[in-house]
Scaffold this motif. Sequence first.
Motif, PDB file in Angstrom:
ATOM      1  N   ASP A  88      19.785 -14.634 -77.047  1.00  0.00           N
ATOM      2  CA  ASP A  88      20.776 -15.100 -76.083  1.00  0.00           C
ATOM      3  C   ASP A  88      22.164 -14.775 -76.618  1.00  0.00           C
ATOM      4  OD1 ASP A  88      22.268 -16.256 -74.114  1.00  0.00           O
ATOM      5  OD2 ASP A  88      21.337 -18.227 -74.263  1.00  0.00           O
ATOM      6  N   LEU A  89      22.775 -13.779 -76.016  1.00  0.00           N
ATOM      7  CA  LEU A  89      24.118 -13.346 -76.395  1.00  0.00           C
ATOM      8  C   LEU A  89      25.138 -13.716 -75.326  1.00  0.00           C
ATOM      9  CD1 LEU A  89      23.132  -9.796 -77.704  1.00  0.00           C
ATOM     10  CD2 LEU A  89      23.594 -11.841 -79.068  1.00  0.00           C
ATOM     11  N   SER A  90      24.816 -14.703 -74.513  1.00  0.00           N
ATOM     12  CA  SER A  90      25.680 -15.115 -73.410  1.00  0.00           C
ATOM     13  C   SER A  90      26.994 -15.696 -73.920  1.00  0.00           C
ATOM     14  CB  SER A  90      24.972 -16.172 -72.559  1.00  0.00           C
ATOM     15  OG  SER A  90      23.785 -15.650 -72.037  1.00  0.00           O
ATOM     16  N   LYS A  91      28.038 -15.514 -73.108  1.00  0.00           N
ATOM     17  CA  LYS A  91      29.365 -16.092 -73.358  1.00  0.00           C
ATOM     18  C   LYS A  91      29.948 -15.687 -74.705  1.00  0.00           C
ATOM     19  CE  LYS A  91      28.443 -20.010 -70.374  1.00  0.00           C
ATOM     20  NZ  LYS A  91      28.376 -21.442 -70.217  1.00  0.00           N
ATOM     21  N   ASN A  92      29.840 -14.406 -75.026  1.00  0.00           N
ATOM     22  CA  ASN A  92      30.387 -13.911 -76.284  1.00  0.00           C
ATOM     23  C   ASN A  92      31.462 -12.846 -76.092  1.00  0.00           C
ATOM     24  OD1 ASN A  92      29.091 -15.126 -78.726  1.00  0.00           O
ATOM     25  ND2 ASN A  92      27.274 -14.640 -77.530  1.00  0.00           N
ATOM     26  N   GLN A  93      31.923 -12.639 -74.875  1.00  0.00           N
ATOM     27  CA  GLN A  93      32.954 -11.650 -74.556  1.00  0.00           C
ATOM     28  C   GLN A  93      32.545 -10.244 -75.008  1.00  0.00           C
ATOM     29  OE1 GLN A  93      36.711 -13.067 -76.063  1.00  0.00           O
ATOM     30  NE2 GLN A  93      36.652 -14.884 -74.782  1.00  0.00           N
ATOM     31  N   LEU A  94      31.254  -9.944 -74.902  1.00  0.00           N
ATOM     32  CA  LEU A  94      30.759  -8.624 -75.268  1.00  0.00           C
ATOM     33  C   LEU A  94      31.150  -7.621 -74.198  1.00  0.00           C
ATOM     34  CD1 LEU A  94      27.153  -9.645 -76.351  1.00  0.00           C
ATOM     35  CD2 LEU A  94      29.207  -9.488 -77.765  1.00  0.00           C
ATOM     36  N   SER A  95      31.432  -6.395 -74.616  1.00  0.00           N
ATOM     37  CA  SER A  95      31.794  -5.353 -73.658  1.00  0.00           C
ATOM     38  C   SER A  95      31.050  -4.076 -74.005  1.00  0.00           C
ATOM     39  CB  SER A  95      33.302  -5.116 -73.668  1.00  0.00           C
ATOM     40  OG  SER A  95      33.723  -4.703 -74.953  1.00  0.00           O
ATOM     41  N   GLY A  96      31.062  -3.145 -73.068  1.00  0.00           N
ATOM     42  CA  GLY A  96      30.390  -1.877 -73.284  1.00  0.00           C
ATOM     43  C   GLY A  96      29.049  -1.831 -72.574  1.00  0.00           C
ATOM     44  N   ASP A  97      28.328  -0.750 -72.795  1.00  0.00           N
ATOM     45  CA  ASP A  97      27.006  -0.571 -72.191  1.00  0.00           C
ATOM     46  C   ASP A  97      25.948  -1.315 -72.988  1.00  0.00           C
ATOM     47  OD1 ASP A  97      28.197   1.083 -70.361  1.00  0.00           O
ATOM     48  OD2 ASP A  97      27.480   2.940 -71.260  1.00  0.00           O
TER      49      ASP A  97
END
Length: 139
Positions: free
Chosen positions: A22-31
Amino acid sequence: MAVIWEMVSSLPAPRQIYTSLDLSKNQLSGDVPDSIGGLKSLKLLGISYNKLSGRIPISFGDLESLESLDLSHSTLSGEIPQTFEKLVQLTVLELSDSKLKGRIPNDPRIHSTIKVLMLTIVGSVECKFRYHVRRNRRG
């Protein structure tokens, strides 16, 4: 924040031990990388509420143990991969607030397992599910 996704493919062996990511709500960007499809034992995958872009990797169809998939609140776009027809263990599919389009695979095996389907999307998604409603009779 950009993510170095290569770390997913370099997780220590055996990768079969990972059942939840679960990597939700981490401001991750990109493909989203194809390598996530290599985590064959995942039962839960959550990458919602990020700034992820691009398409859903076709390799997601290789996650045949997946029970819950949350791709909501993202800028993911494009077609829903037809490889989703292999996700026969899926019980929760969350695609709300995304730019996805296309058809959720019309496979009876998927339709019989999904218990929660969340769709409030900007794109156009075709979904053909049959629901059976049982009524309790008091007598």
